[in-house]
Design an enzyme around this catalytic site. Structure first.
Site, short mmCIF file in Angstrom:
data_model
loop_
_atom_site.label_atom_id
_atom_site.label_comp_id
_atom_site.label_asym_id
_atom_site.label_seq_id
_atom_site.Cartn_x
_atom_site.Cartn_y
_atom_site.Cartn_z
N SER A 1 -24.01 -1.99 -15.60
CA SER A 1 -24.00 -2.20 -14.16
C SER A 1 -24.97 -1.23 -13.47
CB SER A 1 -22.56 -2.07 -13.63
OG SER A 1 -22.43 -2.67 -12.37
N HIS B 299 -16.92 -8.45 -16.07
CA HIS B 299 -17.99 -7.48 -15.80
C HIS B 299 -17.87 -6.21 -16.63
CE1 HIS B 299 -21.18 -5.56 -13.63
NE2 HIS B 299 -20.39 -4.66 -13.06
#
Length: 253
Positions: free
Chosen positions: A84, A233
């Site tokens: 990320s 995620h």
């Protein structure tokens, strides 16, 4: 900036860079497994964890922090793994300093600009009345009014600690993360990285999408791609065994 970091294992160096609101401790399971094959250097990014706070929060600065760390450790090059926000910082490092990378792994993020999408998280974090907390459970109750997912709240609350006066505080620099958020959403840029690269996507995540393919290949032409079924995620936390096999398969190839 001198980043707080921990070193595990021996062998070829592998630097792990966490995402927004995270710390190196989020990678505990992967660190243990990867340290059987590599010298794992797990860092707290600037304004996170036990690393110093600073008013600058952009990807050139984050990349420069990693270069400084490598210089301090006497590493000419290393494998780099980033998730990320840490994945964007890893990409910026590769674009600015390709000679410092052996292989690059980017986890569930693309080299594109993202619109603001953490408003509920910031609202929730600021709603936690630190000076009134008696326990982490109290913080969870206050945060739950703004952040529905229990797993996300547990992730965020790992940032809580007690200071020398036994008062709860955030380890992250919440004000700067909020004020400099536009830079966290920005896209890394620079000269395309010709090195061997792997992008890992969680099937259920919306961060790395088909429409990002052209930009990925423009900046990282020597890229392979792995889709992790049933993961979101945080594929390294959601499917740790599968994730570890993918990473080792790529790095040891």
């Amino acid at each position: 900036m001198k980043l707080f970091h921990q070193v595990y294992g021996e062998g070829e160096p592998l630097i792990i860079m966490h995402g927004l609101f995270g710390t190196y401790e989020n990678w505990g399971t992967q660190i243990k497994a990867l340290a059987e094959h590599f010298q794992v250097i797990a860092v707290d990014m600037r304004n996170h964890g036990r690393s110093d706070h600073d008013s600058v929060m952009d990807y050139p600065a984050m990349a420069a922090d990693i270069v400084e760390l490598m210089d301090d450790l006497g590493l000419e090059s290393a494998n780099i793994l980033g998730h990320s926000m840490g994945g964007k910082a890893a990409m910026q490092l590769a674009l600015n300093h390709p000679e410092r990378l052996r292989k690059l792994i980017v986890v569930d993020i693309a080299p594109v600009e993202y619109k603001p999408h953490h408003d509920d998280v910031f609202t929730g974090l600021y709603a936690v009345q630190l000076d009134q907390l008696k326990s982490r459970g109290d913080a969870d109750k206050q945060l739950a009014a703004h952040v529905d997912e229990l797993g996300v709240r547990a992730f965020l609350l790992k940032n809580l600690y007690r200071d020398e006066n036994k008062q709860f505080r955030w380890r992250m620099n919440l004000d700067v993360l909020r004020d400099e958020y536009v830079h966290i959403g920005a896209a890394p840029s620079g000269t395309p990285f010709q090195g061997t690269t792997l992008f890992i996507k969680g099937e259920n995540s919306h961060y790395l999408l088909p429409e990002h393919r052209d930009q990925v290949l423009t900046l990282f032409p020597n890229t392979s791609y792995k889709l992790m079924q049933g993961a979101g995620h945080w594929p390294h936390a959601e499917k740790p065994s599968i994730f570890g096999k993918i990473v080792l398969g790529f790095l040891l190839d």
